[in-house]
Design a protein around this motif. Sequence first.
Motif, mmCIF file in Angstrom:
data_model
loop_
_atom_site.group_PDB
_atom_site.id
_atom_site.type_symbol
_atom_site.label_atom_id
_atom_site.label_comp_id
_atom_site.label_asym_id
_atom_site.label_seq_id
_atom_site.Cartn_x
_atom_site.Cartn_y
_atom_site.Cartn_z
ATOM 1 N N ASP A 307 -2.465 8.478 7.575
ATOM 2 C CA ASP A 307 -2.881 9.872 7.369
ATOM 3 C C ASP A 307 -2.810 10.237 5.880
ATOM 4 N N LEU A 308 -1.710 9.804 5.194
ATOM 5 C CA LEU A 308 -1.525 10.155 3.781
ATOM 6 C C LEU A 308 -2.452 9.355 2.881
ATOM 7 N N SER A 309 -2.856 8.184 3.353
ATOM 8 C CA SER A 309 -3.713 7.336 2.507
ATOM 9 C C SER A 309 -5.060 7.971 2.279
ATOM 10 N N THR A 310 -5.394 8.941 3.068
ATOM 11 C CA THR A 310 -6.690 9.613 2.910
ATOM 12 C C THR A 310 -6.674 10.549 1.710
ATOM 13 N N THR A 311 -5.441 11.063 1.314
ATOM 14 C CA THR A 311 -5.343 12.042 0.217
ATOM 15 C C THR A 311 -4.544 11.518 -0.963
ATOM 16 N N LEU A 312 -3.749 10.469 -0.699
ATOM 17 C CA LEU A 312 -2.870 9.955 -1.746
ATOM 18 C C LEU A 312 -3.216 8.518 -2.022
ATOM 19 N N ASN A 315 0.244 4.032 -4.559
ATOM 20 C CA ASN A 315 1.492 4.029 -5.300
ATOM 21 C C ASN A 315 2.200 5.365 -5.239
ATOM 22 N N HIS A 316 1.698 6.188 -4.418
ATOM 23 C CA HIS A 316 2.328 7.494 -4.288
ATOM 24 C C HIS A 316 3.716 7.310 -3.721
ATOM 25 N N PRO A 317 4.701 8.075 -4.236
ATOM 26 C CA PRO A 317 6.089 7.903 -3.759
ATOM 27 C C PRO A 317 6.220 8.134 -2.249
ATOM 28 N N ARG A 318 5.442 9.034 -1.780
ATOM 29 C CA ARG A 318 5.558 9.332 -0.340
ATOM 30 C C ARG A 318 5.113 8.132 0.468
ATOM 31 N N ILE A 319 4.024 7.539 0.055
ATOM 32 C CA ILE A 319 3.536 6.370 0.805
ATOM 33 C C ILE A 319 4.483 5.199 0.622
#
Length: 718
Positions: A307-312, A315-319
């Motif tokens: 879900d987050l890979s669509t907006t981030l 290397n995003h910390p959340r991912i």
Amino acid sequence: MNSDQIAHGDVDVDLGRLFAAVRRKWPRILFASLIITGLVFALAYMATPQYRAQTRLLIETRESIYTRPQGVGDGDRPILDGEGVTSQVELITSTEILDTVARDLNLANRKEFSGSGGSLVSRILVMVGLKNAPVEGTDEEKVLRAFRERLTVYRVENSRVIVIEFSSEDPQLAAEVPNAVANAYVAMQSDAKLQSNTSATQWLEPEIEDLRERVKQAEARVAEYRAQSDLLLGQNNTVLATQQLSELSSELSRTRANRSAAAAQAASVRSALESGVAIESMPEVLASPLIQRLRERQVELNAQIADLSTTLLGNHPRIRALRSQLSDLDVQIRNEATKVLAGLEAEATRAERREEELQAELNRLKVTSARAEEEQVELRALEREAAAQRELLESYLTRYREAASRSDRNYLPADVRIFSRAITPSEPYFPKIVPITAAAFVASLLIMAVITLLQELFSGRAMRPSAVAPAPLPAAVPMRRAEPALDAVPAPERPSEPVLPTPEVADLPFPKPVSRTARYGGMDVEQASERLVTGGVTRALFISPEGDEAAAASVLVARDVADSGMRVLLLDLTSSGAASLPMLESVAYAGITNLLASEANFADVIHTDLFSECHIIPVGTADPQRAMRAADRLPIIIESLSAAYDVVIIECGPVDAQGIGRLMSSDTQVLVSMIDPEAGELAAETAEELRESGIATPILVSPTGGSKPPAPPGRDAA
């Protein structure tokens, strides 16, 4: 003695004179018959009347389906056969039954049983020797002897019915005695059953007591042996050791299956861990609740990362945090799979140790069960003995109870039933005065008539000279001078002057000079037939020197003999069929030539005369030359015909002595046919030639009065 002397000595019975003597002496015959009839009537009238009555018994089983002993069906009922019923007849006439009936009816005080006196007819029969005198003996023997003489017991054929019949001077006693004999027989049968039942009860009582003791001992031995052998029974009445062995075998099988399953699962998980494949899909791993929760968390993290890979960016910390958590979950799942593998291996180890324990216990129970089986064999033998003794005791107890109940209630029906009792007869069966008198009258008439006939025969008054010879000269008539004897009559070649009788005796029959034809016993057809019938002749040869017309004599003689009731066959050996033509419709019938030529058999060549019961074998239709080749069979054929017929008449036609030589036998009569007795010189010459050839008794035969036989309707005479 020559043939003429024999002919002159023949005599016949004069039936007219014989029966005339009966008519002449009928008053004497009737008087003697009336005297005999009167005596018979007097004896029958004075005879003591005898009365007869009878009782009938039926041999049958009297048991019903409600009283029949247990286990006995309809097919097991004792039914007497013919010999058994006959034995019962002898039992009824036994001395025991007769003596009982004689005492009950007080027969010793009756005159007809005491042996004294007797009827007038009996005394007369004893006096003339037609009846034995009473034998001396004791009073009881006399009563029983008289009883047996008047008693008749017999079995009705093809049945089980016995008839008891008794005759007496007293009609009431005639009915009482058979009823009393039947009652005594039934009572004896019942007593015999009662005695048999009592004997069986007396025998069963000690046997039952002994059996009870033996059953108790047998059951005690079974219990004692079971206790000593430790043969405890489990479910389904089996030995406990055997039952445990069976259960342990089932448990061992389950343990082995569990161990194998656990080992297989552990090997599968270990292989997956060592090869680095995904273990999350393995059933053993998925069965763990912790792994199931970790798998759910892993799915959630993957969903969040997606879900987050669509907006981030990646290397995003959340991912990166979510991916770190996902890696921890993989480590935890692998660690948990290792724990599952350890648990499966531990379970397999426990199952193996349990299997070893069960196998050891199973081996021990095998030894115990084998020993128990050996002991069980002996135990079963003891149990069988006890069961057999118990069954025998129960059977004896059942029979004893049935026998005791029958004796207590006195229910022992005899296998016989009286279905027809004797009643007092109203009419005597002896004497029947009218039939006896009538029979005596008819018999006396016949006897007296026979005596009269015999007297006439023995006295010679009923005899007459034979019709073959001329009437002899009466010896009592005075003669002027001695007459020459019949043998002294000169031959026809040298005729002599006949001696004339005196005028006083001119009306008496004197022998005439013997003609040439009379010298050979000239006869007519009736006389020739009588000679064949009474002379015991079985074969007659007719010779016809005067031609076919003279063959009519053989036809007439054959018909006359057939009319007397004898079986006659005429065999036509003439060339023209002159003898068979008057007897058949035509000459076109199979005959002797067909038989000799083997073209037909006896049934085809024998025909019946149209005007009598005589049979005829005509000449036939076969080739004569072919038939003559088998002429040697002719004597054999004639012998066969002689065995089947009383008289065989053979018409030979104009033949000589040599021609009939093969047809002669010891009982053959040769006859020469002639048309006219007054002009039979040719026939007489033939008879002389036959006599010179060795045939001693040729006879000349002609139709009566020289007339020709009547021709059948519609055709000429022979």
